[in-house]
Each structure stands twice: as structure tokens, then as C-alpha cells.
Scaffold this active site. Sequence first.
Site, PDB file in Angstrom:
ATOM      1  N   HIS A  54       0.772  -1.060  -0.025  1.00 24.28           N
ATOM      2  CA  HIS A  54      -0.025   0.073   0.015  1.00 24.28           C
ATOM      3  C   HIS A  54       0.941   1.236  -0.211  1.00 24.28           C
ATOM      4  CE1 HIS A  54      -3.677  -2.095   1.901  1.00 24.28           C
ATOM      5  NE2 HIS A  54      -3.150  -2.823   0.786  1.00 24.28           N
ATOM      6  N   GLU A  56       0.937   4.066   1.749  1.00 28.27           N
ATOM      7  CA  GLU A  56       1.263   4.295   3.062  1.00 28.27           C
ATOM      8  C   GLU A  56       2.595   3.401   3.795  1.00 28.27           C
ATOM      9  OE1 GLU A  56      -1.778   3.544   2.159  1.00 28.27           O
ATOM     10  OE2 GLU A  56      -2.968   4.223   3.531  1.00 28.27           O
ATOM     11  N   CYS A  84      -6.277   1.675   5.848  1.00 30.15           N
ATOM     12  CA  CYS A  84      -6.908   0.401   6.202  1.00 30.15           C
ATOM     13  C   CYS A  84      -6.248   0.222   7.633  1.00 30.15           C
ATOM     14  CB  CYS A  84      -6.522  -0.356   5.291  1.00 30.15           C
ATOM     15  SG  CYS A  84      -5.061  -1.388   5.153  1.00 30.15           S
ATOM     16  N   CYS A  87      -2.327  -0.461   7.495  1.00 33.68           N
ATOM     17  CA  CYS A  87      -1.701   0.712   7.446  1.00 33.68           C
ATOM     18  C   CYS A  87      -1.543   1.733   8.809  1.00 33.68           C
ATOM     19  CB  CYS A  87      -1.977   1.491   6.439  1.00 33.68           C
ATOM     20  SG  CYS A  87      -1.737   0.725   4.715  1.00 33.68           S
TER      21      CYS A  87
END
Length: 151
Positions: A54, A56, A84, A87
Site C-alpha cells: 500500500h 502508506e 486501512c 496501514c
Amino acid sequence: MAKFTSHMERALAAARDAAARGETPVGAVVVGPDGRVLATDGNRVRENADPTAHAEILALRAAADALGSERLIGCDLYVTLEPCPMCAGAISLARIRRLYFGAPDPKSGGVEHGACVFAQATCHHAPEVYGGVAEAQAAALLRQFFQARRD
């Protein structure tokens, strides 16, 4: 305010780059305590065949590498979509000072929706959270991406 806006603009640009690669358009920027951009990235889940890639996570990894520390004390994270739970956990572990995010994610978010990671008693560190930053632009980018997939 100009730096604040430019950091989210950089995150939006990373999200657009992710979309151009066929990734869900999410971009993230880590800014150091001195205001210097330490890392910028967009989602690379498909490209890397890695479910943890992801935006992040990638930006946090690069910032930690740049600082030579797993703790990003005094750093801020700008991301185009509510993180999410995975993260959000990484943001907590990294000790991010402030989290700025664009669009909320009622289905998969982990900050203001779903698990609400930072509100849990087991959360070791909760950053200051500012949602809705450039929300319209971030949401439009996501809508356009998924609409094109449906057409």
C-alpha cells in the site's frame, strides 16, 4: 498553508501515477519534522505482487530508510484515502505525529471506520488525525478509476 497543500498535491500526483499503472489510486507522502519530503509513493500491490504494498507502507519504509530509524518521530503522513487497519497499525508503530487523509473509506478504513485502530486500548501511539483534506479530489480520482473498470 502552501506547504500543507503541496504535500497533499504530491500525494494526489502519486495516486494518479498509481492509477496509470493499473493500481488503486492511493498516494502517500511522509514529511519530516523540518518540513522536508522524505518519501512519496503510490500503491504497488499488483506491480509488486505484494498485498502489503500500500502507498502508506511503501512511503513509511522509504522514510524510515532515509532517517535510518523505524521510528518516524515528528513526521507527518499525507495520504489520499483513509488508511486501512494494516496501514493504521504501521502508522502507529512508526510513531507518526500527524496523519492527514483525503477521502474517507467506510468499507475498508481503519481510522474513522471499521477497526478504528487509534481508538483501541492496545494502540501504543495515536497520531493527530485530520480527515477530509482534498477530499473532493481524492474521492473523484477513486470514482473515476473504478468507473472505468466497470465500463
